[in-house]
Write a protein that holds these residues in place. Structure first.
Motif, PDB file in Angstrom:
ATOM      1  N   THR A   9       0.818  -1.219   0.000  1.00  0.00           N
ATOM      2  CA  THR A   9       0.000   0.000   0.000  1.00  0.00           C
ATOM      3  C   THR A   9       0.854   1.272   0.000  1.00  0.00           C
ATOM      4  O   THR A   9       0.322   2.377   0.081  1.00  0.00           O
ATOM      5  N   TRP A  17      -5.850  -1.505  -0.531  1.00  0.00           N
ATOM      6  CA  TRP A  17      -6.304  -2.473   0.471  1.00  0.00           C
ATOM      7  C   TRP A  17      -6.913  -3.700  -0.171  1.00  0.00           C
ATOM      8  O   TRP A  17      -6.891  -4.786   0.405  1.00  0.00           O
ATOM      9  N   LEU A  38      -4.038  -5.745  -0.564  1.00  0.00           N
ATOM     10  CA  LEU A  38      -3.505  -6.145   0.736  1.00  0.00           C
ATOM     11  C   LEU A  38      -4.331  -7.261   1.376  1.00  0.00           C
ATOM     12  O   LEU A  38      -3.776  -8.198   1.958  1.00  0.00           O
ATOM     13  N   HIS A  57       2.078  -3.209  10.887  1.00  0.00           N
ATOM     14  CA  HIS A  57       2.929  -2.556   9.917  1.00  0.00           C
ATOM     15  C   HIS A  57       2.081  -1.743   8.925  1.00  0.00           C
ATOM     16  O   HIS A  57       2.351  -0.575   8.655  1.00  0.00           O
ATOM     17  N   ASN A  58       1.033  -2.360   8.427  1.00  0.00           N
ATOM     18  CA  ASN A  58       0.201  -1.686   7.428  1.00  0.00           C
ATOM     19  C   ASN A  58      -0.671  -0.583   8.012  1.00  0.00           C
ATOM     20  O   ASN A  58      -0.990   0.390   7.333  1.00  0.00           O
ATOM     21  N   ASP A 106      -0.635   3.273   6.855  1.00  0.00           N
ATOM     22  CA  ASP A 106      -1.819   4.058   6.515  1.00  0.00           C
ATOM     23  C   ASP A 106      -1.897   5.343   7.327  1.00  0.00           C
ATOM     24  O   ASP A 106      -2.294   6.392   6.811  1.00  0.00           O
TER      25      ASP A 106
END
Ligand SMILES: Cc1cc2nc3c(=O)[nH]c(=O)nc-3n(C[C@H](O)[C@H](O)[C@H](O)COP(=O)(O)OP(=O)(O)OC[C@H]3O[C@@H](n4cnc5c(N)ncnc54)[C@H](O)[C@@H]3O)c2cc1C
Lengths: 388, 384
Positions: B56, B68, B71, B90-91, B95
């Motif tokens: 992302t 997403w 993802l 982490h994601n 974001d």
């Protein structure tokens, strides 16, 4: 992933919206309702929106699956009457005739279905045959130019009002395999020897009936598909009875009704809207309905890509069964004493609509194959578990 | 209209699945879960090579510039394998930076995150255990002390207190911390706190799902300079909601994969286990609960996919769709975890048999980013 419509589909949606705007009045007086629906049916028929996905040469619209979804969705949102009134003719008799019928049958039967001329009914179940449909016993003998039918059908919806019946009979009982030897016939309801006895259900209405056959003659040319192959005709015809996205719109409407009801009532002197358990229960229904809408879209996408979709439709059927029972009952339970008052009672709310729904769920829950049978379908055909 | 995945996305799914099947079968999952770190740095590095850590992250920051919807393909597969890794945290940190960070903050962190060198996590919850801004009590004191000493880079805050239930806190190089600044206590402020900052300490805690790690972030006079403020005021509350919603979508996507594995394991067992002269899967007391599981998984799968799509849109539909997905999945996944054990009989209760790992994951997932009741309340607030 995208939820955009193609330019062509957008144009079509606008056409549908414009049509609705022109032809759907804000309010129809009770006394004019019948006339309005008749007029409406004529207009949507002229548009070729009845049987929208049927081939053009057979009188249909020759339209795409996606546009049909758009069409039905827009109609549902605007709360218009349906597209044609010959429910069973449009849902499975017509598709069966398109797929298996002779040219003569297509010419004889399809136009009337599309024109909402009369009702069709479906003679599958028998006194001793329900979920295990393939064991059916109602008999027909091949007499050369006609079949001679003897036996009984049961729970035949609309039989008291229908002009024609799609009938399953056994023409050969010699086979070990119960799916063989079944034949599909198209029977006129005024045939000599055919007798209809309406059955009253617990809500008081008599929409289904027993149908008796005593030496009823059905001409050869009214056999649909090959003799002995009626099971195949039925299975593919029933495959058209899909729990479609447009159907979810009906549940969304019921949810709106329920929310409106919640806004009107009080629990122990406090607005029901402030009651946490009410709020959560309604949100729970909303969650399931939204999942049905999206399941429908996911399966539709598969169909549009040309992948087969069959047993998956049991997922939404099971949700629908649960919601029909629980939402109907929840409305009634919320209303306390008022909830159980029927149509003409001075204490009834909304003409006893909820009281009726609390009892009419078998239409959906039992009528189209019971939840247990849907679960057998999922566990055996999708999960591959052994048959019981 | 296409409510499905593209060929590229299906290819990605294949790749992730093959990678995890080969490198991290359940035997390996158990080993990693027992290790001190709770995740495999080697596999993390390999995933970085494959580009999966920067899915992302926009291309100009070294990522793949996808969304997403891409993802969740990875998350669904990582859930299918119960893959222990800090990938969700982490994601979410990525974001947070993308939706609220300054250019300088993005440049500092995003390229290093996409390449796998740095990891972030979000530190929102406190002992209050609430998923709403009201639950945030951590105070940020304006940095008067430093000003007096003449360090003019000031107007930052000093933080003292604890953040609890912080997923992957030990693996993270920085934390997105939510607090209340003493000059605007009615609002939330979000800031980046470096794990190497003085006064930062992490304390590992232990839940029964060892494939997921969390801990306490303890802050003692930790200085947050102004340039590490991520967002303030109403914007910060918005970022916070988005993180909550994305977290809900992420754990639901993992739940889709995990629940499918639980269903597969249980279905296979039902085909093999013979009692009363027949496979138990022939009995409806067994096959119908399995059908129910299928119905639930299909349904929260559709909801998770849609919410992921909404996360990439700017039309504001994420809030409702994320809540609906999580409201469905939280309770349904626990039912699936429970029935999976029950349908196995005693073997399902053993440590050795893998099915037990899934009930643990289901109960880990239930409160994460709000349980069914929490999200039902959010859904109801849109109607009443
Ligand atoms: C409103 C309504 C309209 C209908 N309209 C029509 C119509 O137009 N035409 C027509 O042909 N039929 C019609 N039917 C009949 C309908 O198709 C049958 O009722 C249905 O298939 C179930 O059969 P049954 O009622 O004989 O129940 P049964 O099959 O006897 O089932 C009784 C109970 O046993 C369960 N059961 C049966 N077999 C199994 C199994 N293998 N495993 C687990 N549980 C099982 C069922 O789930 C059910 O709960 C209608 C029914 C209703 C209620």
């Amino acid at each position: 992933m995208d939820f955009d419509l193609s330019p062509d589909e957008l144009v079509f949606r606008q056409e549908v919206r414009d049509f609705i705007k022109t032809n759907m009045p804000d309010k129809v007086a009770k006394k004019d309702e019948m006339a309005f629906v008749t007029e409406w049916n004529k207009k949507v028929r002229e548009k070729r929106w009845v049987g929208y996905t049927w081939p053009k040469e057979m009188g249909g619209g020759g339209g795409s699956l996606m546009k049909q979804v758009i069409l039905k969705q827009e109609m549902a949102i605007a709360k218009t009457p349906g597209l044609g009134t010959c429910f069973m003719g449009l849902s499975w008799v017509g598709p069966g005739i398109i797929q298996y019928g002779t040219k003569d049958q297509q010419e004889r039967f399809l136009p009337d279905i599309l024109d909402s001329k009369f009702q069709w009914c479906t003679g599958y179940s028998e006194p001793n045959i329900g979920s295990d449909l393939a064991s059916l016993q109602c008999k027909a003998e091949n007499k050369g130019d006609h079949y001679l039918v003897n036996g009984q059908k049961m729970w035949t919806s609309l039989a008291p009002f229908a002009e024609w019946m799609i009938l399953l009979v056994r023409t050969d009982s010699s086979s070990e395999n119960k799916h063989e030897g079944i034949t599909c016939l198209l029977v006129h309801m005024k045939s000599p020897g055919l007798e209809v006895r309406p059955i009253k259900n617990m809500t008081g209405s008599a929409v289904f009936a027993e149908v008796f056959f005593t030496d009823v003659k059905v001409p050869q040319e009214n056999r649909l598909g090959e003799e002995g192959k009626g099971w195949m005709v039925t299975v593919s015809a029933l495959a058209n009875e899909r729990s479609s996205i447009a159907e979810v719109a009906g549940l969304e409407r019921k949810l709106e009704d329920l929310k409106a009801l919640v806004k009107r009532i009080e629990i122990q002197g406090k607005p029901a809207t402030q009651d946490q358990s009410v709020r959560r229960t309604v949100a729970g229904f909303e969650t399931i309905i939204e999942s049905m809408r999206l399941n429908g879209m996911r399966y539709l996408t598969k169909q549009l890509k040309g992948e087969p979709v069959s047993s998956e439709t049991s997922v939404n059927k099971l949700h629908k069964a649960t919601l029909e029972v629980e939402m109907g009952d929840y409305a009634v339970s919320l209303m306390g004493h008022v909830g159980i008052h029927s149509r003409n009672s001075p204490d009834a709310l909304d003409k006893g609509r909820y009281a009726y729904r609390a009892l009419s769920w078998p239409d959906v829950v039992i009528g189209g194959g019971t939840p247990n049978i849907q679960k057998n379908i999922i566990s055996e055909r999708i999960l591959g578990l052994p048959k019981d | 209209m296409n409510f499905g995945f593209t060929e590229e996305q299906e290819l990605l799914r294949e790749q992730v699945r093959r990678f995890l099947d080969n490198k991290c079968p359940l035997t390996e999952v158990r080993k990693i879960a027992e290790s001190k770190a709770g995740f495999s740095q080697d596999l993390w590095n390999e995933m970085a090579e494959l580009g999966w850590l920067g899915i992302t992250v926009p291309e100009n920051y070294g990522g793949l510039g996808m969304g997403w919807v891409d993802l969740i393909v990875v998350l669904e597969e990582s859930g299918r394998s119960l893959f222990p890794s800090p990938i969700i945290s982490h994601n979410l940190a990525i974001d947070a930076l993308l939706s609220a960070g300054t250019e300088q903050q993005k440049e500092t962190w995003l390229p290093a995150m996409a390449s796998g060198q740095k990891r972030g996590c979000i530190a929102i919850n406190e002992k209050t255990n609430w998923h709403t801004p009201e639950g945030i009590r951590l105070q940020g004191l304006q940095e008067r002390g430093l000003q007096e000493k003449g360090k003019q880079r000031s107007n930052g805050y000093s933080l003292t207190g604890e953040k609890h239930f912080v997923s992957d806190v030990d693996a993270a190089d920085f934390y997105i911390v939510a607090f209340r600044a003493d000059d605007k206590p009615e609002d939330i402020t979000l800031a980046i706190v470096d794990s190497s900052a003085s006064g930062v300490k992490t304390i590992m805690t232990e839940t029964f799902d060892k494939t997921k790690r969390e801990g306490i972030l303890s802050l003692s006079d930790v200085v947050v300079p102004k340039d590490q403020i991520l967002s303030e005021g109403p914007a910060a509350t918005e970022t916070l909601s988005r993180l909550l919603e994305l977290g809900a979508v992420a754990v639901t996507a993992e739940a889709v994969g995990a629940a499918e594995t639980a269903l597969n394991i249980t279905t296979e067992y039902a085909k093999e286990r013979i009692q009363f002269g027949a496979p138990i899967g022939r009995y409806q007391g067994v096959k119908h609960p399995l059908a129910d599981m299928y119905v639930d998984i299909e349904s929260f799968k559709s909801l998770a996919y849609y919410a992921a799509w909404a996360a990439d849109e700017v039309d504001g539909s994420l809030s409702r769709s994320a809540s609906i997905a999580k409201a469905y999945a939280s309770d349904a996944f626990v039912r699936i975890g429970t029935d999976s054990i029950q349908l196995h009989g005693a073997i399902g209760y053993t440590d050795e048999y893998d099915i037990q790992l899934f009930i643990k994951r289901s109960k880990w997932m239930r409160p994460a980013f709000g349980d069914t009741h929490f999200h039902q309340d959010r859904i109801a607030a849109l109607s009443f």
